[in-house]
Design a protein around this motif. Structure first.
Motif: not given
Ligand code: NDP
Ligand SMILES: O=C(O)C1=N[C@H](C(=O)O)C[C@H](O)C1
Length: 273
Positions: A132, A247, A270
């Motif tokens: 991330i 992820g 995201l």
């Protein structure tokens, strides 16, 4: 040897792979390609530990892909030389693919789109980096790029890595180049006229990328920006491979609902684009 749900049951040590708190219909049935590798083995463990997932099979280089036939999703962490053939097989069998394997340029992405057009159904998510923070690093680099005359990328990885530059560096360079182009930023200043080949790194869309391979490292990247009187650095460090797993699991949970047949990067998952 492939891992299978049956083997987990027999081993009696992977109860999490057979969730009892959710109905069977809501369980993500997942296969893993590259299951014996550094990343693939982490994915196998992460899938087994996830309450909403069931590991159908893990397949490595010498195993038969048919073992994942019962899966709705396959995660691929194999090798740039293997991944296109794997994708063709998955698309052909209508299995959604979450791909971490590196080596994707525009030509390869176009070939994947062509495979999906020929056999619609399976969605494909290819993420150059499932960390991330790494996705944020790429996002912030893209934002910063137009404000600086010069930008270069230094990527640092473990010495067992097969490809250079890294997929992350390649994608970061593309994003920086695109942002500079859209902002009308001119070419980067560089007076080099005499050079030992490689001394200035690889040229990826006009952005210099320098690849270091060092024992003891996992995956790291620094983006260095420069302009008159100021420099700016963005650095990301992966300290272990478990860091990629949130992820990857997010990718599995969301890939089927993605709008486009092929999605590049985790950014849209995201809310970053
Ligand atoms: N997107 C991301 O966030 C990340 C991406 N990566 C990328 O993932 C890829 C794998 O990295 P890593 O796990 O370190 O590599 P490893 O070499 O440790 O693992 C790859 C595994 O895949 C196996 N394999 C090769 N071909 C096939 C095939 N056709 N089917 C099934 N398995 C196969 C290999 O077997 P054998 O060794 O026998 O060939 C090996 O066990 C690389 O491209 C790397 O850059 C890595 C980390 C994070
Ligand atoms: O091979 C690796 O290790 C990694 N590969 C990916 C890449 O090529 O960018 C992601 C991460 O850097 C780790």
């Amino acid at each position: 040897m492939p891992w299978t749900a049956r083997e987990q049951d027999d081993a009696g040590s992977c109860a999490a792979a057979a969730p009892t708190s959710v109905t069977v219909g809501s369980v993500f049935k997942v296969g893993v390609f590259g299951a014996d590798g550094r990343m693939g083995s982490e994915v196998v463990a992460a899938v087994q530990a996830a309450d909403d997932m069931e590991l159908v099979a893990g397949v490595d280089a010498t195993d038969d892909r048919e073992a994942v036939r019962g899966a709705d999703y396959v995660v691929d962490f194999t090798h740039p030389d293997a991944v296109m053939d794997n994708l063709e097989w998955l698309i052909d069998h209508g299995i959604h693919a979450v791909v971490g394997t590196s080596g994707f340029d525009e030509d390869r992405l176009e070939r994947v789109r062509a495979m999906q057009a020929a056999k619609p159904g399976a969605k494909v998510l290819i993420a150059p980096n499932f960390g991330i923070a790494a996705v944020l690093m790429m996002h912030f680099a893209q934002k910063a790029a137009p404000y600086f005359d010069s930008t270069e990328i230094i990527e640092l990885h473990h010495p067992n890595k097969a490809d250079a530059p890294s997929g992350t560096a390649y994608r970061t360079a593309e994003l920086i180049s695109q942002a500079r182009h859209e902002a009308g930023t001119g070419p980067m200043p560089d007076a080099t006229t005499s050079e030992i080949p490689g001394a200035r790194g690889a040229d990826v869309d006009g952005v210099r990328v320098h690849s270091l391979r060092l024992a003891g490292l996992i995956a790291h990247q620094e983006i260095v920006f420069g302009t008159s009187g100021e420099s700016f650095k963005i650095r990301h460090d992966s300290m272990n491979r478990a860091s990629f797993m949130p992820g990857v699991l997010l990718g599995v949970r969301r890939v089927a609902d993605l709008t486009e047949p092929l999605t590049l990067g985790l950014e849209s998952l995201l809310g970053l684009d």
